[in-house]
Design an enzyme around this catalytic site. Structure first.
Site, PDB file in Angstrom:
ATOM      1  N   LYS A   1      -0.074 -16.834   7.302  1.00 47.24           N
ATOM      2  CA  LYS A   1       0.742 -15.994   8.177  1.00 47.24           C
ATOM      3  C   LYS A   1       1.692 -16.776   9.087  1.00 47.24           C
ATOM      4  O   LYS A   1       2.777 -17.124   8.656  1.00 47.24           O
ATOM      5  CB  LYS A   1      -0.172 -15.053   8.958  1.00 47.24           C
ATOM      6  CG  LYS A   1      -0.811 -13.999   8.020  1.00 47.24           C
ATOM      7  CD  LYS A   1      -1.071 -12.676   8.657  1.00 47.24           C
ATOM      8  CE  LYS A   1      -1.245 -11.573   7.638  1.00 47.24           C
ATOM      9  NZ  LYS A   1      -2.625 -11.231   7.345  1.00 47.24           N
TER      10      LYS A   1
ATOM     11  N   TYR B   1       0.834  -1.211   0.000  1.00 48.74           N
ATOM     12  CA  TYR B   1       0.000   0.000   0.000  1.00 48.74           C
ATOM     13  C   TYR B   1       0.865   1.256   0.000  1.00 48.74           C
ATOM     14  O   TYR B   1       0.770   2.091   0.895  1.00 48.74           O
ATOM     15  CB  TYR B   1      -0.977  -0.026   1.183  1.00 48.74           C
ATOM     16  CG  TYR B   1      -2.076  -1.043   0.968  1.00 48.74           C
ATOM     17  CD1 TYR B   1      -3.219  -0.695   0.252  1.00 48.74           C
ATOM     18  CD2 TYR B   1      -1.954  -2.348   1.422  1.00 48.74           C
ATOM     19  CE1 TYR B   1      -4.215  -1.622   0.000  1.00 48.74           C
ATOM     20  CE2 TYR B   1      -2.937  -3.292   1.170  1.00 48.74           C
ATOM     21  CZ  TYR B   1      -4.071  -2.918   0.462  1.00 48.74           C
ATOM     22  OH  TYR B   1      -5.048  -3.845   0.209  1.00 48.74           O
TER      23      TYR B   1
HETATM   24  C1  PLP Z   1      -3.262 -11.200   6.031  1.00 53.20           C
HETATM   25  C2  PLP Z   1      -4.616 -11.778   5.889  1.00 53.20           C
HETATM   26  C3  PLP Z   1      -5.052 -12.316   4.668  1.00 53.20           C
HETATM   27  C4  PLP Z   1      -4.225 -12.256   3.413  1.00 53.20           C
HETATM   28  O1  PLP Z   1      -3.028 -12.965   3.510  1.00 53.20           O
HETATM   29  P1  PLP Z   1      -1.811 -12.633   2.512  1.00 53.20           P
HETATM   30  O2  PLP Z   1      -0.783 -13.654   2.870  1.00 53.20           O
HETATM   31  O3  PLP Z   1      -1.385 -11.230   2.818  1.00 53.20           O
HETATM   32  O4  PLP Z   1      -2.324 -12.776   1.139  1.00 53.20           O
HETATM   33  C5  PLP Z   1      -6.320 -12.873   4.632  1.00 53.20           C
HETATM   34  N1  PLP Z   1      -7.109 -12.915   5.710  1.00 53.20           N
HETATM   35  C6  PLP Z   1      -6.715 -12.429   6.898  1.00 53.20           C
HETATM   36  C7  PLP Z   1      -7.620 -12.530   8.085  1.00 53.20           C
HETATM   37  C8  PLP Z   1      -5.466 -11.828   7.033  1.00 53.20           C
HETATM   38  O5  PLP Z   1      -5.088 -11.307   8.210  1.00 53.20           O
END
Ligand code: PLP
Length: 434
Positions: A282, A24
């Protein structure tokens, strides 16, 4: 022979500003970016020699901190046999063992795993699974999704269509995004019961639209990037029942909440529910590699697999990358072998205690903590440019967004470092009165 030109830090940062996108961001913007040399434990070391205590875990990911010997060893070990191999027609031990481990720690009904490269893609996969499931059952109209305002599910187009319309910038992409159904985020806070009035918006939409709905998608208990809101586990329980009653699938996006962050291993565990589809990402690899997973039930997997066209229609090039799977295996095992739940409870207490002084400031709307997440919500957006430098000057890495200043440190953080983080937040927020 080419010469290695020693270049100044200034020139190097100017090249970053001129040519490299950040999340962003704008090319050429004068917002500060800091050059990281290395990271270890809960410390991020900048090129100028300064050390920052990490308050972000690199956006929910680095639960064990950086440069962890166990994760390093798992990665190096896997590298000796193979870095990558295609997953079409081939398989390998790290993928199968990771799948078994994930299924053993997530709610029982989940029995099949689809690996992908990022959280957003795991959400796309979840949405496609839901649609394909209903197609296989002959319900071709069930192609839409219902979701909560203030939600965040990723940046790809399908995932964006179920992000909060305002923070997800739907206006900008209105011609492209599928039109989904939005209901107000739960009004009942975490720890509170969910009343009939709280659940009524969801009940109403399911009643009226179940015939065209493939699934309800939500972040269980904690809404992350869309507002850092904590809501009642009882709401989740009632949502689960309503989906069942109206024949609408429930997709739990645990990409942020998974692996202990909220105080339970998965946020769904607060409510004791099993979703039909669960997204993980994540912290899955402890923040080492990009990997995500979409889990579903045997019934959904079988229905998709036995219906036309007889396969699930998705297959990323880097699916189940062995380095990522081996690291994830080590990370999840490391978590399970640690007293993580006690540590997360202690972090919650430390965040609550440490951030409490902010509640007395006139421009602070709310201070809250759940698990290893602490949030200070202000009346107005912070001046990012100024605030970012103030945190770095105080020796901490904290990256607010909008009206939210929040902490989500690695679980291994010690009490003194945690106190330093909360003190920095109190001090910066106090100065930001203007
Ligand atoms: C970060 C996040 C995503 C997206 O994940 P990316 O690895 O950035 O594509 C989707 N859902 C939630 C709840 C998130 O925190």
């Amino acid at each position: 022979m080419s010469k290695i030109i020693p270049e100044s830090e200034d020139r190097w940062l100017a090249a970053d500003r001129a040519h490299v996108w950040h999340p962003y961001s704008a090319i050429g913007a004068d917002t500060p970016v800091f050059h990281v040399q290395s990271a270890s434990g809960v410390r991020i070391r900048l090129a100028d020699g300064r050390e920052l205590i990490d308050g972000m875990a690199s956006w929910w990911c680095a639960i064990h901190g950086y440069n962890h010997p166990v994760l390093n060893a798992a990665l190096e070990q896997q590298l000796k046999s193979m870095a990558h191999v295609m997953f079409g027609g081939l398989t390998h031990r790290p993928a199968v063992e990771l799948a078994e481990l994930l299924l053993s720690v997530t709610p029982e009904p989940l029995q099949a795993v689809f690996f992908s490269d990022s959280g957003s893609v795991s959400v796309e996969v979840a949405m496609k699974m839901a649609i394909q499931y209903w197609q296989a059952r002959g319900s071709n109209d069930k192609v839409r999704f219902v979701t909560l305002r203030h939600g965040y599910h990723g940046d790809t187009l399908g995932a964006m269509s179920v992000c909060d319309p305002v923070t997800g910038m739907h206006a900008l992409f209105s011609g492209v995004l599928p039109q989904q159904l939005f209901i107000d985020a739960p009004g009942c806070a975490f720890g509170e019961p969910c009343t009939d009035a709280d659940i009524e918006p969801l009940a109403g939409v399911l009643q009226a639209h179940a015939h065209e709905l493939a699934a309800l998608i939500l972040e269980p208990v904690v809404q992350g990037a869309g507002g850092m809101r904590f809501y009642s586990a009882d709401y989740l329980r009632r949502a689960r029942e309503l989906c069942e009653r109206h024949d609408v699938l429930l997709i739990a996006d645990e990409i942020a909440t998974g692996f202990g962050r909220t105080g339970e291993l998965f946020a769904c565990d607060h409510a004791g529910i099993a979703p039909d589809i669960m997204c993980l990402g994540k912290s899955l690899t402890g923040g080492y590699m990009t990997l995500a997973a979409t889990l579903t039930t045997a019934a959904i997997a079988d229905t998709i697999s036995q219906g036309a066209p007889g396969v699930f229609m998705h297959g990323p090039t880097f699916m189940a990358n062995p380095l990522a799977c081996a690291t994830a295996l080590a990370s999840v095992q490391l978590l399970l072998d640690s007293p993580w739940q006690q540590r997360v409870q202690e972090i919650e207490a430390g965040l609550r205690r440490g951030l409490q002084p902010c509640a007395a400031f006139g421009h602070v709307r709310d201070v809250r903590a759940l698990g290893a997440i602490g949030v200070v919500e202000l009346d107005a957006p912070v001046d990012m440019k100024a605030v970012q430098r103030q945190f770095v000057d105080r020796g901490v890495w904290v990256r607010p967004f909008g009206r939210l200043v929040y902490l989500m440190p690695p679980f291994i953080i010690g009490d003194a470092d945690l106190a330093a983080l909360t003190q920095a937040v109190v001090s910066v927020v106090s100065d930001s009165t203007g």
